[in-house]
Enzyme design. Structure first.
Site, PDB file in Angstrom:
ATOM      1  N   ASN A 141       0.821  -1.206   0.000  1.00  0.00           N
ATOM      2  CA  ASN A 141       0.000   0.000   0.000  1.00  0.00           C
ATOM      3  C   ASN A 141       0.856   1.259   0.000  1.00  0.00           C
ATOM      4  OD1 ASN A 141      -2.705   1.439   0.513  1.00  0.00           O
ATOM      5  ND2 ASN A 141      -1.401   2.211   2.151  1.00  0.00           N
ATOM      6  N   GLU A 142       0.785   2.030  -1.071  1.00  0.00           N
ATOM      7  CA  GLU A 142       1.349   3.384  -1.192  1.00  0.00           C
ATOM      8  C   GLU A 142       2.868   3.433  -1.072  1.00  0.00           C
ATOM      9  OE1 GLU A 142      -2.609   5.940   0.116  1.00  0.00           O
ATOM     10  OE2 GLU A 142      -0.836   6.038   1.403  1.00  0.00           O
TER      11      GLU A 142
END
Length: 828
Positions: A426-427
C-alpha cells in the site's frame, strides 16, 4: 496424525519492562489463542483501552515483556514417531522453551512455526513457556543494524514483521499487542505428513473446470523413507499422486466437465466444491486435508489503449465494475474476532452493494473464516501483502521473514475462489516517488525488489492463476519516474487530495482507470460515542475526543469540509450530524463520478468499510458495528441501478444483466411543491452500461436557485440536484411532521413534508443503541411522505420522534438560524 490442542491451563505474568507494580505482582489466567491485553482486561487489571483516554494510560505496554506458561501431559514418542510443537501464530518477538530448554525464537506475527520436539519429550508432565519481548524495542534495535527507513509515524513498524497498525495509524490506537494469537498444538505423526496442499481451480471457456492440486510432503526422517500416495477426491473424480521414497512434492490435474460456475455477487451463484486429499502409506492413512474450491477464472485487463492502460477485473470472461470497500482489521484486539464477527461485517458490505473487499497492507493476511465467508457470499478479495506506507529493507533478517510469510500465506489461500488479486503493498511505490524518501534513503533498499521481482516470482511458482499488481497505487509496466504511480490514466489511483487539502468536488478533476482509495471522515454514531466517551468529553476539543481522532488536523479538515457546503454548528450534537451528513455527500459525489465514467473507470474501492475501535474516521460502519449515515449513502450509490446528475445531464448506470428500459420523470420544482418545468426521458440502457441524457435548459436553469430543486424519478429511484449550497438554500426548518406506530420487529415512523426536505434520517441509535433503521437520507418534495422501519426491542416509542433523532439537512438550517439569533442577541 494425532493433533492435540494446547489451549488450556495457560497463565501470563509480566517478565520485564515498565509494568505497574500491582500488575507485575500478578499471575493471571490466560486465554489461548489470545493476547495480554484481553487477559488483563478479563482479570480487571487494566481499563478498557478503547474508552476515554485509556489508550494513553496503557502506553507502558509498548516496552513490557510477558511470560505465558502451561503444563501438559506428553507421553514419550514411539520409536518411529515424530512429535512437532506447532504455533499457528505468535505476536511477535517470542522465545519458546520446553521444560526449561529453548526450542526456538520468532519475530514474525504473519507466519506459523513448527518445532521438532521428539527428543525433548520424556514422558509425564511437560512445561511449555513462551516469553514475549517488546516488538517496539526489537524494531528499534534492528533498524540500528539495517538502517532506518522512512515511514509516516514515529514507531519503526517497518523494522518488524508485526501488523503495522499495531503501532497506531490515522484511524487506529497504539496498543502494540503481544500473545499466542493463533492456535497451538502438538502433532504426533509417522512416516510422512501433508506439509501443504494447493488446489488451483480455473474455468475453461467451454465450461470445463480444471483443478490442479499441488501437494508438498514432509517425511519423518527417522529411518528409511517409504513411498506414499496422495489421493485427491473432487466429487466423483479421483486422482492419485504417487511419491517415491524421499520425494517431497507432486501434482495432479482433474478435469470437471460442466463444472458449477462461481461468480461474484450480482453476477451469478457461488457454488463451492469439496476437495479432499488423503495421504496413504499402503493401507494406512497418514494425514488428510479438506477444503472447498470454486471454478472461475479471474484476470485483470491492462491492455494499453488510447488513454493509457485500464485496470479492469474480468471474471469468467465478464468485465466487472468493482464496487469495493477497503478493509482494516475488524478489531484491533484481533483474538476477539470469530467467524460470526466476520460474517456480520461482511454481510454489512454485501447489504451495501459491494462486490469486493480490499485487505489493506497495514493489517494482516486475513483468517480462513474471513475468506470462507467471502467465498460463500460472492465477495471478491484483493489481498495486499502486509507492507504499507513505508520503505522496507531488503536485507536480512527481514527479507527471509517477508518471503517466508508470503510463501506460506499464498499457499494457504489458494483454494479460495473469492481471492481475486495479490497486491505488492500500500502506497509504497507512490511514497518512494513523492514523499521525500530518496534523500533519506541515500541508496538504501526500500522494497522495490519485493514488488517487482520476489512477489511475482513467488506467485508464478505457487499461484499463477491470479493476477498480481505491484502496488496500490501504481502504473504497472512503467518506470514510476516516467509515468507517475498515481497517474489517473494508468492502473490504480488513490485520491486523497480531496480530503486532505481540497473538497469532495475535487474528484471531478480526475478520471481514474480504477480508484482503489478515497474517502471522507465523520464521527462514529452517537451511541458509540456515548459508550466510549464521558458526557463532558462531547466536545471537539476535549482531550478524549481528540484521542479518538487520529488523523493529522482531522477536526480542522472536517470543519473546512463542512463549511464549503453546510452550516457549521457550534452545538456538539448538531455538529456531529453536520459532519456525518458531509461524509454522506462526499461518498455519494465520488462514487457517482466514478460509476458515471464507466468503462473508462472500472473500479471504486471506498476507504473504508470498518473501524477497529470507536474513532472518528473514514469508515461507513463504526467500531461498534453500527452503520453510519454514509453506509446508507453507499448502499444507494452502489445499487445495481443508479440515477444522478452531471454537467446538466442525467446519468443512468445499469449494472445488471438486463437492459434498463423505462421512463424518467423530471421536474424542476419549488420548495413549496409548485412544478416550474417538467419533462420525460425514455431510458434504454443496455446491460452493464452507462447512458447520459442531455436535459433542456428550462429544467437546469432555476428562477430562484435558493428555493428550487431538480428531481428525477424512475423505477423507485430518485436523484435530486440543488442549485446552491445548503447554507444558501431557503430550507423550511419546520417542514417535517412525524408519526410512529408499532410494526413487526419494532416501529414504523412516517414522515410528511410540507416543503422540500433533504436527507431525512432517523438516528434511532440515539434512543436504542441496538436499533437498526431500514433506510436513511430520503429527499421529500412538499406533500410527500415516507415510512421508515426501525428494528428495535425498545418499548418507549416516543423517544424516536425527539429532536435530533428525526433529522435532515433542514435541521441544520434551524441550528444555523438559532446561532444567528444568539449572535444578534449578543450584539444587542
Amino acid at each position: 496424525m494425532i493433533r492435540s490442542e494446547l489451549h488450556s491451563g495457560w497463565t501470563v505474568r509480566a517478565a520485564g519492562g515498565p509494568v505497574p507494580e500491582d500488575i507485575a505482582a500478578e499471575t493471571v489466567a490466560a486465554t489461548v489463542p489470545g493476547t495480554v491485553h484481553t487477559d488483563l482486561l478479563d482479570a480487571e487489571l487494566i481499563p478498557d483501552p478503547y474508552l476515554g483516554e485509556n489508550e494513553t494510560r496503557l502506553a507502558w505496554f509498548h516496552r513490557a515483556a510477558w511470560l505465558y506458561s502451561t503444563r501438559f501431559e506428553a507421553g514419550p514418542p514411539a520409536g518411529d514417531e515424530r512429535v512437532d510443537l506447532v504455533f499457528e501464530g505468535l505476536d511477535t518477538v517470542a522465545t519458546i522453551t520446553l521444560d526449561g530448554d529453548e526450542v526456538g525464537r520468532t519475530a514474525n506475527m504473519h507466519r506459523s512455526y513448527r518445532f521438532d520436539v521428539r527428543d525433548r519429550l520424556r514422558g509425564g508432565e511437560a512445561e511449555l513457556s513462551v516469553r514475549f519481548d517488546s516488538a517496539l524495542e526489537y524494531a528499534e534495535q534492528l533498524q540500528k543494524v539495517i538502517g532506518e527507513r522512512p515511514r509516516p509515524y514515529p514507531h519503526p513498524f517497518n523494522a518488524v514483521r508485526k501488523m503495522a497498525c499495531s503501532f497506531g495509524w490515522d484511524w487506529g490506537p497504539d496498543l502494540q499487542t503481544a500473545g499466542i494469537w493463533k492456535p497451538v498444538r502438538l502433532e504426533r505423526w509417522r512416516t510422512a505428513r501433508l506439509a501443504s496442499v494447493r488446489p488451483l481451480a480455473i474455468l475453461d471457456p467451454d465450461g470445463t473446470g480444471r483443478l490442479t492440486v499441488h501437494v508438498d510432503v514432509e517425511h519423518a526422517g527417522l529411518g528409511a523413507d517409504r513411498p506414499v500416495v496422495a489421493e485427491v477426491r473432487v466429487g466423483s473424480h479421483v486422482a492419485r499422486i504417487p511419491l517415491r521414497a524421499g520425494e517431497t512434492s507432486g501434482t495432479t490435474g482433474i478435469a470437471v466437465p460442466d463444472a458449477p460456475v462461481w461468480w461474484p455477487v450480482g453476477y451469478g451463484d457461488q457454488p463451492l466444491v469439496e476437495v479432499q486429499v488423503t495421504l496413504w502409506d499402503e493401507a494406512e492413512q497418514l494425514d488428510a486435508w479438506a477444503g472447498r474450491v470454486g471454478f472461475r477464472t479471474i484476470t485483470v485487463d491492462e491492455t494499453p489503449d488510447e488513454i493509457g492502460s485500464p485496470f479492469t477485473f474480468v471474471v469468467n470472461g465478464q468485465p466487472i465494475f468493482v464496487l469495493g470497500l477497503n478493509w482494516i482489521p475488524e478489531d484491533h484486539l484481533l483474538t476477539r474476532l470469530n467467524r460470526e464477527t466476520y460474517r456480520a461485517a461482511i454481510e454489512r458490505a454485501v447489504e451495501a452493494g459491494a462486490n469486493l473487499l480490499r485487505i489493506w497492507g497495514g493489517g494482516i493476511y486475513e483468517s480462513d473464516d474471513f475468506y470462507d465467508v467471502c467465498d460463500e457470499r460472492g465477495i471478491l478479495v484483493w489481498q495486499d501483502f502486509p507492507l504499507a506506507c513505508a520503505a522496507y529493507a531488503e536485507e536480512e533478517p527481514l527479507r527471509s521473514e517477508i518471503l517466508a510469510e508470503a510463501r506460506e500465506n499464498v499457499a494457504r489461500l489458494t483454494p479460495h475462489p473469492s481471492l481475486a488479486l495479490w497486491n505488492g503493498g500500500n502506497e509504497n511505490i507512490w511514497g518512494h516517488e513523492d514523499w521525500d524518501w530518496k534523500p533519506a534513503l541515500n541508496g538504501l533498499s526500500w522494497g522495490a525488489r519485493y514488488y517487482y521481482e520476489d512477489f511475482p516470482a513467488l506467485l508464478a511458482e505457487l499461484d499463477p492463476t491470479r493476477p498480481y499488481h505491484p502496488g496500490s497505487p501504481s502504473s504497472p509496466g512503467h518506470d514510476p519516474e516516467v509515468i507517475h504511480p498515481n497517474d489517473d490514466r494508468y492502473g490504480t489511483r488513490h485520491e486523497w487530495e480531496a480530503w486532505n487539502r481540497q473538497d469532495y468536488t475535487y474528484h471531478a478533476n480526475f478520471l481514474p482507470r480504477f480508484c482503489s482509495e478515497f474517502g471522507w471522515q465523520a464521527p462514529p454514531t452517537w451511541s458509540t460515542l456515548r459508550e466510549s466517551l464521558a458526557p463532558e468529553d462531547f466536545d471537539q476539543e476535549s482531550p478524549a475526543f481528540l484521542l479518538h481522532q487520529k488523523a493529522a488536523g482531522g477536526n480542522d479538515k472536517l470543519n473546512r469540509g463542512i463549511a464549503r457546503h453546510l452550516p457549521v454548528p457550534v452545538e456538539f450534537q448538531a455538529w456531529h450530524w453536520a459532519a456525518q451528513l458531509n461524509q454522506v455527500r462526499a461518498t455519494s459525489y465520488a462514487i457517482e463520478h466514478l460509476r458515471g465514467h464507466a468503462p473508462r473507470t472500472m473500479g471504486s474501492i471506498l476507504w473504508q468499510l470498518n473501524d477497529c475501535w470507536p474513532v472518528t474516521s473514514w469508515a461507513v460502519v463504526d467500531g461498534a458495528g453500527r452503520r453510519k449515515p454514509a453506509w446508507y449513502a453507499l448502499r444507494r450509490s452502489y445499487a445495481p441501478r443508479l440515477l444522478s446528475f452531471r454537467d446538466g445531464g442525467l446519468v443512468a448506470v445499469n449494472d445488471t444483466a438486463a437492459a434498463w428500459r423505462g421512463t424518467v420523470r423530471l421536474r424542476r420544482a419549488g420548495f413549496d411543491g409548485a412544478v416550474l418545468a417538467s419533462s420525460e426521458v425514455e431510458l434504454d440502457v443496455p446491460a452493464r452500461s452507462v447512458r447520459i441524457s442531455a436535459l433542456a435548459a428550462e429544467l437546469t436553469t432555476p428562477a430562484d436557485g435558493t428555493r428550487e430543486v431538480l428531481v428525477a424519478d424512475a423505477d423507485g429511484l430518485r436523484a435530486t440536484r440543488l442549485f446552491a449550497e445548503d447554507f444558501d438554500l431557503a430550507y423550511d426548518p419546520d417542514a417535517l411532521s412525524a408519526d410512529i406506530s408499532p410494526a413487526e420487529g419494532g416501529y414504523s415512523i412516517t414522515v410528511t413534508a410540507t416543503s422540500f426536505v433533504r436527507d431525512v434520517a432517523v438516528l434511532a441509535d440515539k434512543i436504542d443503541p441496538s436499533a437498526v433503521v431500514d433506510d436513511m437520507l430520503v429527499d421529500l418534495l412538499a406533500g410527500e411522505s415516507h415510512t421508515f422501519h426501525v428494528r428495535t426491542v425498545w418499548t418507549d416509542s416516543g423517544g424516536f420522534l425527539e429532536p435530533g433523532v428525526v433529522c435532515s439537512a433542514n435541521t441544520l438550517a434551524a441550528e444555523d438560524l438559532a446561532a444567528e439569533g444568539l449572535a444578534d442577541a449578543a450584539e444587542d
